[in-house]
Write a protein that holds these residues in place. Structure first.
Motif, PDB file in Angstrom:
ATOM      1  N   LYS A 157       0.812  -1.225   0.000  1.00  0.00           N
ATOM      2  CA  LYS A 157       0.000   0.000   0.000  1.00  0.00           C
ATOM      3  C   LYS A 157       0.842   1.270   0.000  1.00  0.00           C
ATOM      4  O   LYS A 157       0.295   2.370  -0.067  1.00  0.00           O
ATOM      5  N   SER A 158       2.176   1.128   0.075  1.00  0.00           N
ATOM      6  CA  SER A 158       3.028   2.315   0.112  1.00  0.00           C
ATOM      7  C   SER A 158       3.796   2.473  -1.190  1.00  0.00           C
ATOM      8  O   SER A 158       4.029   1.506  -1.927  1.00  0.00           O
ATOM      9  N   GLN A 159       4.212   3.712  -1.480  1.00  0.00           N
ATOM     10  CA  GLN A 159       5.001   3.989  -2.673  1.00  0.00           C
ATOM     11  C   GLN A 159       6.355   3.298  -2.582  1.00  0.00           C
ATOM     12  O   GLN A 159       7.074   3.449  -1.604  1.00  0.00           O
ATOM     13  N   LEU A 160       6.709   2.534  -3.608  1.00  0.00           N
ATOM     14  CA  LEU A 160       8.019   1.874  -3.642  1.00  0.00           C
ATOM     15  C   LEU A 160       8.616   1.892  -5.046  1.00  0.00           C
ATOM     16  O   LEU A 160       9.748   2.329  -5.243  1.00  0.00           O
ATOM     17  N   MET A 161       7.855   1.442  -6.041  1.00  0.00           N
ATOM     18  CA  MET A 161       8.353   1.412  -7.413  1.00  0.00           C
ATOM     19  C   MET A 161       7.993   2.714  -8.134  1.00  0.00           C
ATOM     20  O   MET A 161       7.049   3.396  -7.776  1.00  0.00           O
ATOM     21  N   GLY A 162       8.753   3.018  -9.178  1.00  0.00           N
ATOM     22  CA  GLY A 162       8.448   4.183  -9.995  1.00  0.00           C
ATOM     23  C   GLY A 162       7.436   3.850 -11.078  1.00  0.00           C
ATOM     24  O   GLY A 162       7.235   2.690 -11.436  1.00  0.00           O
ATOM     25  N   VAL A 163       6.782   4.890 -11.579  1.00  0.00           N
ATOM     26  CA  VAL A 163       5.944   4.742 -12.774  1.00  0.00           C
ATOM     27  C   VAL A 163       6.886   4.875 -13.965  1.00  0.00           C
ATOM     28  O   VAL A 163       6.937   5.892 -14.640  1.00  0.00           O
ATOM     29  N   ALA A 237       4.958  -6.024 -11.634  1.00  0.00           N
ATOM     30  CA  ALA A 237       6.144  -6.765 -12.066  1.00  0.00           C
ATOM     31  C   ALA A 237       6.933  -6.001 -13.122  1.00  0.00           C
ATOM     32  O   ALA A 237       8.177  -6.018 -13.119  1.00  0.00           O
ATOM     33  N   LEU A 238       6.233  -5.313 -14.033  1.00  0.00           N
ATOM     34  CA  LEU A 238       6.932  -4.520 -15.044  1.00  0.00           C
ATOM     35  C   LEU A 238       7.695  -3.368 -14.402  1.00  0.00           C
ATOM     36  O   LEU A 238       8.808  -3.033 -14.817  1.00  0.00           O
ATOM     37  N   ALA A 239       7.126  -2.745 -13.367  1.00  0.00           N
ATOM     38  CA  ALA A 239       7.819  -1.669 -12.667  1.00  0.00           C
ATOM     39  C   ALA A 239       9.073  -2.191 -11.978  1.00  0.00           C
ATOM     40  O   ALA A 239      10.126  -1.526 -11.979  1.00  0.00           O
ATOM     41  N   ILE A 240       8.994  -3.386 -11.418  1.00  0.00           N
ATOM     42  CA  ILE A 240      10.175  -3.996 -10.795  1.00  0.00           C
ATOM     43  C   ILE A 240      11.226  -4.317 -11.860  1.00  0.00           C
ATOM     44  O   ILE A 240      12.425  -4.121 -11.642  1.00  0.00           O
ATOM     45  N   PHE A 254      17.815   2.611  -6.550  1.00  0.00           N
ATOM     46  CA  PHE A 254      16.793   1.628  -6.862  1.00  0.00           C
ATOM     47  C   PHE A 254      15.983   1.348  -5.594  1.00  0.00           C
ATOM     48  O   PHE A 254      16.263   1.915  -4.533  1.00  0.00           O
ATOM     49  N   ALA A 255      14.967   0.494  -5.713  1.00  0.00           N
ATOM     50  CA  ALA A 255      14.157   0.073  -4.569  1.00  0.00           C
ATOM     51  C   ALA A 255      13.601   1.265  -3.789  1.00  0.00           C
ATOM     52  O   ALA A 255      13.634   1.294  -2.570  1.00  0.00           O
ATOM     53  N   GLY A 256      13.093   2.248  -4.523  1.00  0.00           N
ATOM     54  CA  GLY A 256      12.489   3.405  -3.874  1.00  0.00           C
ATOM     55  C   GLY A 256      13.447   4.541  -3.586  1.00  0.00           C
ATOM     56  O   GLY A 256      13.054   5.541  -2.985  1.00  0.00           O
ATOM     57  N   GLY A 257      14.712   4.414  -4.039  1.00  0.00           N
ATOM     58  CA  GLY A 257      15.716   5.416  -3.707  1.00  0.00           C
ATOM     59  C   GLY A 257      15.846   6.577  -4.666  1.00  0.00           C
ATOM     60  O   GLY A 257      16.576   7.534  -4.391  1.00  0.00           O
TER      61      GLY A 257
END
Length: 356
Positions: A157-163, A237-240, A254-257
């Motif tokens: 439920k939290s922001q992690l991956m980018g669009v 999965a595509l965002a990952i 990466f990983a939200g950084g």
């Protein structure tokens, strides 16, 4: 955006010259300023206003806050005959991506393929302009990037991956247009939320959730919440995947950084992954182009579902928009023109030239 008589229209050469002048006045070398301006105006021409020249105020704010180096030049390290790495040196992402694709094309012209990883870069606008760089050189391409957290992983439920957009392309034939795909792994690109906020518009419900995890049509609440992945776990999965190829592999964040281009607290540290491929590796170029013609004709000539008047090839709607806007100009709203002219006043350059 509806292109109405009330729109403020700017011709694309004037838009490019204006943006380049702002960038040069901010310390960006002339060559790099022209690359950034061209990439941004390409987005506006293709109807992707979320990644057009209205990004300039946030970009320049980052230079003023010292988290983006306007004078930085990308540096290139050759790794193998077909692999290179570009260090963006925390400059604008456009010159870094342009140098990466230029290098990939050069390698592909000799060896058939070229792969370039980019580290320590920043936002590079619409991915399609880099795909277009390859298409114009007669090349197929892949263009990947990661981006700041905006999307939850599936089940979170939290922001992690980018669009983070997935883009690729291939030259067309004599009777077809180039194939240009540029899409986000979310239901909508996050830049569209920023555009709606800037224009005082609502967004469709189903694009995003607010901070409480509820669907919202309020762009301000959406930006405090999360974007929704397309296709549920597939979009996640595509965002990952974008993070693996662009962030993990390159040595960038990466990983939200990754830092948002609207965040003035730290460098972006964006990573990209770019591939150029000769289309005649497995057959003659004429045969390849003929096969692209067949593909195009079969796609656009498919039987239409009820309510559909025309089927478009990927990138075709944008190409038609570009052709129209080259003739008629690019439409803006007053608030957007005011924001751009405020930058001009701050930097002591001429205001943007308008048609009406």
């Amino acid at each position: 955006m509806a292109e109405t008589a009330s729109s403020i229209v700017v011709k694309h050469p004037d838009a490019e010259a204006f943006v380049a002048s702002l960038l040069e006045a901010s310390g960006v070398p002339t060559k790099n300023a022209k690359i950034v301006a061209w990439g941004l105006v390409q987005a506006d021409l293709r109807g992707v206003e979320s990644h057009g020249i209205n990004r300039i105020p946030s970009y320049l704010a980052r230079t003023r806050n010292g988290v983006l180096d306007p004078k930085a030049e990308p540096t290139i390290t050759q790794v193998t005959p077909v692999v290179a790495q570009v260090d963006g040196n925390n400059g604008f992402g456009f010159p870094a991506a342009h140098a990466a694709m230029e290098t990939a094309i050069s390698m592909a012209q000799t060896f058939g393929i070229g792969m370039v990883s980019v580290k320590h870069s920043n936002h590079f606008g619409m991915s399609a302009w880099i795909v277009r760089q390859a298409v114009d050189a007669g090349m197929m391409s892949l263009v990947f990037t990661n981006s700041s957290p905006a999307l939850p992983v599936w089940g979170g439920k939290s922001q992690l991956m980018g669009v983070s957009p997935i883009a690729c392309g291939a030259p067309g034939g004599e009777n077809s247009i180039p194939f240009i795909l540029d899409m986000a792994p979310s239901v909508a690109a996050r830049g569209k939320i920023h555009k709606a906020l800037r224009r005082g518009e609502k967004i469709p419900k189903g694009w995003a959730l607010d901070e409480e995890g509820k669907p919202t049509d309020d762009p301000e609440r959406a930006l405090k919440g999360v974007m929704l992945p397309m296709g549920g776990p597939k979009g996640s999965a595509l965002a990952i995947m974008m993070d693996v190829f662009s962030g993990v592999l390159s040595g960038s964040a990466f990983a939200g950084g990754v830092t948002s281009p609207y965040d003035m607290s730290a460098p972006g540290d964006v990573g990209h992954f770019i591939v150029a491929l000769k289309p005649d590796l497995f057959m003659g170029l004429d045969e390849f182009r003929q096969r692209m013609d067949v593909l195009y004709q079969r796609v656009v000539g498919s039987d239409k579902m009820e309510g559909v008047d025309r089927i478009y090839f990927p990138g075709e709607i944008e190409q038609l928009t570009e052709e129209r806007r080259i003739r008629e100009g690019i439409p803006f709203v007053q608030a957007e023109i005011d924001a751009l002219n405020a930058e001009a006043a701050r930097l002591g350059v001429e205001k943007i030239r308008q048609v009406r």
